[in-house]
Design a protein around this motif. Structure first.
Motif, PDB file in Angstrom:
ATOM      1  N   ASP A  62       0.881  -1.310   0.017  1.00  0.00           N
ATOM      2  CA  ASP A  62       0.150   0.050   0.034  1.00  0.00           C
ATOM      3  C   ASP A  62       0.815   1.229  -0.019  1.00  0.00           C
ATOM      4  OD1 ASP A  62      -2.433  -1.507   0.084  1.00  0.00           O
ATOM      5  OD2 ASP A  62      -2.488  -1.328   2.315  1.00  0.00           O
ATOM      6  N   SER A  63       1.798   1.255   0.837  1.00  0.00           N
ATOM      7  CA  SER A  63       3.007   2.341   0.746  1.00  0.00           C
ATOM      8  C   SER A  63       3.664   2.543  -0.368  1.00  0.00           C
ATOM      9  CB  SER A  63       3.804   2.190   1.889  1.00  0.00           C
ATOM     10  OG  SER A  63       4.985   3.076   1.900  1.00  0.00           O
ATOM     11  N   THR A  69       1.282   3.906  -2.757  1.00  0.00           N
ATOM     12  CA  THR A  69       0.890   5.485  -2.719  1.00  0.00           C
ATOM     13  C   THR A  69       1.950   6.348  -3.211  1.00  0.00           C
ATOM     14  OG1 THR A  69      -0.395   5.022  -0.667  1.00  0.00           O
ATOM     15  CG2 THR A  69       0.679   7.219  -0.848  1.00  0.00           C
ATOM     16  N   THR A 120       1.962   9.173  -6.254  1.00  0.00           N
ATOM     17  CA  THR A 120       2.404  10.348  -5.801  1.00  0.00           C
ATOM     18  C   THR A 120       3.110  10.955  -6.816  1.00  0.00           C
ATOM     19  OG1 THR A 120       1.975  10.134  -3.172  1.00  0.00           O
ATOM     20  CG2 THR A 120       3.543  11.724  -4.199  1.00  0.00           C
TER      21      THR A 120
END
Length: 331
Positions: free
Chosen positions: A259-260, A263, A267
């Motif tokens: 998930d990180s 993200t 971004t």
């Protein structure tokens, strides 16, 4: 907030552990950055892993006092940290290497937060990484900004990747009794291992202000440059760290990591799209400026042509007037 157990008679609020090894020029800059701190209730625990320290560097103690120690043989980066940690007396502990710098509000920012929090026992600020360029005169000078470390805390991600420079960290000294000191079997990633163990006992809070500078020299004399991420020694140290903390990883931490990373990808994608949009606006602006310049050049050319025509007409009129005067004089 500080507990009664944290407080000792005449103990400083903060112990700054400053490790050095045969680099008096860098050490002088690090000490100067400590003298410029707006928060002054701290001690400097200077641990020298080798080489003489000129007496003049210690003439004016940063904060309340400075103590100079040496690690037991055979020394080394991690044993140097533990020597300072064992001698620390402050409620909070922070870390500084001789080739890095604190900005003036560093300690004040961290102490203000930790003093006010009952929930967090560790915090870290954002850290700017700068390239240092070796000049022809043998001196290093600050160059370009490489990056800013300022990621919000993510305990699951920390098991796989460390984005928290040690110089940005402050923690309650009492935590060391709970998690143990730095693992001296690591001479690289000893900070990462320590952060993982700290994060198992307390949440970290990220303070977004940039308050410290991590300097990376362009001649590969930093350990991070001498032993880069994909080098054999670094890979071996990372493998050992992963093995040590294997029990902490799980399907949940792996999902959190994915998930990180997702993200991060989004971004970066959004930033790239914004950059492309900004570039398109600049291109349009440049095209409009060029069109305007072309119009101005055309207008200037037309104005010059009119001026030249007017000048020719005036010259012709003046010649005609002179001819008439000459004819009138002959009559």
């Amino acid at each position: 907030m500080r507990s009664v157990l944290d407080q000792q008679a005449d103990a400083p609020r903060v112990s700054v552990l400053l490790r050095t090894k045969d680099r008096p020029g860098f050490l002088a800059e690090a000490l100067d950055s400590l003298r410029r701190q707006t928060f002054t209730d701290f001690e400097t625990v200077l641990v020298n892993d080798g080489g003489p320290i000129p007496a003049g560097l210690l003439a004016s103690a940063p904060g309340r006092a400075i103590r100079v120690l040496a690690p037991p043989p055979p020394g080394g980066r991690t044993r140097t940290l533990n020597t300072g940690l064992a001698a620390a007396r402050g409620t909070y502990v922070t870390y500084l290497d001789d080739d890095d710098l604190y900005l003036p509000g560093h300690l004040a920012t961290l102490v203000r937060f930790l003093d006010g929090s009952d929930e967090y026992r560790a915090a870290y600020t954002s850290v700017r990484q700068l390239e240092q360029v070796l000049g022809d005169d043998g001196r290093y000078r600050d160059g370009r900004e490489i990056t800013v470390y300022g990621r919000p805390f993510d305990a699951a991600r920390l098991l796989y990747k460390n984005d928290i420079p040690l110089i940005g960290l402050a923690h309650h000294r009492a935590l060391v009794e709970e998690v143990g000191a730095f693992d001296e079997t690591f001479d690289q990633f000893e900070d990462w291992d320590f952060l993982i163990r700290l994060s198992a006992r307390t949440r970290f809070h990220h303070l977004p202000s940039v308050t410290a500078v991590y300097r990376l020299r362009n001649d590969a004399s930093n350990i991070t440059a001498a032993e880069p991420w994909h080098s054999g020694d670094a890979q071996m140290a990372r493998r050992r760290l992963f093995e040590k903390h294997a029990a902490r990883r799980s399907a949940s931490t792996e999902m959190a990591l994915v998930d990180s990373l997702e993200t991060d990808l989004y971004t970066l994608r959004d930033a790239a799209a914004a950059s492309r949009a900004e570039a398109e606006v600049l291109r349009q602006g440049l095209a409009e400026a060029r069109a305007e310049a072309a119009t101005l050049r055309q207008g200037l050319a037309e104005t010059r042509a009119r001026i030249e025509a007017d000048q020719a007409a005036l010259a012709s009129a003046a010649a005609r007037e002179a001819e008439l005067r000459s004819s009138s004089a002959r009559q």
